[in-house]
Design a protein around this motif. Structure first.
Motif, PDB file in Angstrom:
ATOM      1  N   VAL A  32       0.838  -1.174  -0.121  1.00 55.42           N
ATOM      2  CA  VAL A  32      -0.160  -0.152  -0.137  1.00 55.42           C
ATOM      3  C   VAL A  32       0.773   1.287  -0.052  1.00 55.42           C
ATOM      4  N   MET A  33       0.554   2.156  -0.667  1.00 59.13           N
ATOM      5  CA  MET A  33       1.035   3.639  -0.720  1.00 59.13           C
ATOM      6  C   MET A  33      -0.022   4.578  -0.410  1.00 59.13           C
ATOM      7  N   ALA A  34       0.366   5.534   0.644  1.00 58.11           N
ATOM      8  CA  ALA A  34      -0.686   6.363   0.955  1.00 58.11           C
ATOM      9  C   ALA A  34      -0.020   7.748   1.158  1.00 58.11           C
ATOM     10  N   TRP A  35      -0.976   8.666   1.309  1.00 59.31           N
ATOM     11  CA  TRP A  35      -0.804  10.285   1.670  1.00 59.31           C
ATOM     12  C   TRP A  35      -1.515  10.492   3.134  1.00 59.31           C
ATOM     13  N   TYR A  36      -0.416  10.894   3.903  1.00 58.82           N
ATOM     14  CA  TYR A  36      -0.990  11.583   4.974  1.00 58.82           C
ATOM     15  C   TYR A  36      -0.843  12.949   5.139  1.00 58.82           C
ATOM     16  N   ARG A  37      -1.470  13.908   6.132  1.00 63.45           N
ATOM     17  CA  ARG A  37      -1.108  15.011   6.228  1.00 63.45           C
ATOM     18  C   ARG A  37      -1.241  15.489   7.732  1.00 63.45           C
ATOM     19  N   GLN A  38      -0.566  16.342   8.200  1.00 62.04           N
ATOM     20  CA  GLN A  38      -0.405  16.958   9.560  1.00 62.04           C
ATOM     21  C   GLN A  38      -0.539  18.372   9.525  1.00 62.04           C
ATOM     22  N   ALA A  39      -1.740  18.978   9.951  1.00 58.12           N
ATOM     23  CA  ALA A  39      -1.658  20.456  10.032  1.00 58.12           C
ATOM     24  C   ALA A  39      -1.158  20.898  11.693  1.00 58.12           C
ATOM     25  N   LYS A  42      -2.506  19.388  15.140  1.00 53.43           N
ATOM     26  CA  LYS A  42      -3.552  18.447  14.786  1.00 53.43           C
ATOM     27  C   LYS A  42      -2.962  17.098  14.739  1.00 53.43           C
ATOM     28  N   GLN A  43      -3.339  15.868  14.836  1.00 53.89           N
ATOM     29  CA  GLN A  43      -2.866  14.738  14.616  1.00 53.89           C
ATOM     30  C   GLN A  43      -2.622  14.480  13.081  1.00 53.89           C
ATOM     31  N   ARG A  44      -1.926  13.599  12.835  1.00 53.91           N
ATOM     32  CA  ARG A  44      -1.628  13.303  11.330  1.00 53.91           C
ATOM     33  C   ARG A  44      -3.002  12.193  10.965  1.00 53.91           C
ATOM     34  N   GLU A  45      -3.198  12.628   9.716  1.00 48.86           N
ATOM     35  CA  GLU A  45      -4.439  11.808   9.328  1.00 48.86           C
ATOM     36  C   GLU A  45      -4.161  11.314   7.908  1.00 48.86           C
ATOM     37  N   THR A  89      -4.317  22.950   4.248  1.00 50.15           N
ATOM     38  CA  THR A  89      -2.973  23.364   4.350  1.00 50.15           C
ATOM     39  C   THR A  89      -2.451  22.381   5.682  1.00 50.15           C
ATOM     40  N   ALA A  90      -1.184  21.877   5.224  1.00 48.86           N
ATOM     41  CA  ALA A  90      -0.671  21.001   6.239  1.00 48.86           C
ATOM     42  C   ALA A  90       0.888  20.346   5.464  1.00 48.86           C
ATOM     43  N   ILE A  91       1.523  19.480   6.325  1.00 46.77           N
ATOM     44  CA  ILE A  91       2.505  18.859   5.743  1.00 46.77           C
ATOM     45  C   ILE A  91       2.120  17.581   5.082  1.00 46.77           C
ATOM     46  N   TYR A  92       2.255  17.177   4.046  1.00 42.74           N
ATOM     47  CA  TYR A  92       1.918  16.002   3.665  1.00 42.74           C
ATOM     48  C   TYR A  92       3.149  14.776   3.535  1.00 42.74           C
ATOM     49  N   TYR A  93       2.707  13.744   3.843  1.00 40.02           N
ATOM     50  CA  TYR A  93       3.611  12.728   4.140  1.00 40.02           C
ATOM     51  C   TYR A  93       3.148  11.557   3.311  1.00 40.02           C
ATOM     52  N   CYS A  94       4.361  10.998   2.540  1.00 37.86           N
ATOM     53  CA  CYS A  94       3.971   9.756   1.602  1.00 37.86           C
ATOM     54  C   CYS A  94       4.375   8.644   2.821  1.00 37.86           C
ATOM     55  N   ASN A  95       3.640   7.774   2.783  1.00 37.35           N
ATOM     56  CA  ASN A  95       3.700   6.321   3.618  1.00 37.35           C
ATOM     57  C   ASN A  95       3.761   5.095   2.629  1.00 37.35           C
TER      58      ASN A  95
END
Length: 115
Positions: A32-39, A42-45, A89-95
């Motif tokens: 699985v590849m995914a995108w998360y974000r953290q504002a 706030k918690q990462r979602e 608006t957030a930092i977006y993380y690839c997972n």
């Protein structure tokens, strides 16, 4: 597995951005590849994810606006974001998650949508 993201930036509300993530290393085992974000504050979602079989999942707030897809290069994933809002608006993380349950993260890329 090493993940490298790109494509973040500053965009006006209603605009679009495309984020890219490329996995290297033992990337043949990714499930699985995914995108998360953290504002801020706030918690990462989880924003969106795509399995090796192509099944996609989105959080309700981005349905119809964001599209996750796999690239033609192995273990590349994109997040096409449209109709962007200040709340995006957030930092977006690839997972990436492999078949052994290992979970890997990119360094994050900032997306800013001023109000």
């Amino acid at each position: 597995v090493h993940l490298v993201e790109s494509g973040g930036g500053l965009v006006q509300a209603g605009g679009s951005l495309r984020l890219s993530c490329a996995a290297s290393g033992s990337a043949f085992s990714i499930y699985v590849m995914a995108w998360y974000r953290q504002a801020p504050g706030k918690q990462r979602e989880l924003v969106a994810k795509i399995t090796s079989g192509g099944t996609t999942t989105y959080i309700d707030s981005v349905k119809g606006r964001f599209t996750i897809s796999r690239g033609s290069a192995p273990n590349t994933v994109y997040l096409q974001m449209g109709s962007l809002r200040p709340e995006d608006t957030a930092i977006y993380y690839c997972n990436a998650v492999d078949f052994n349950g290992g979970s890997y993260w990119g360094q994050g890329t900032q997306v800013s949508v001023p109000s």
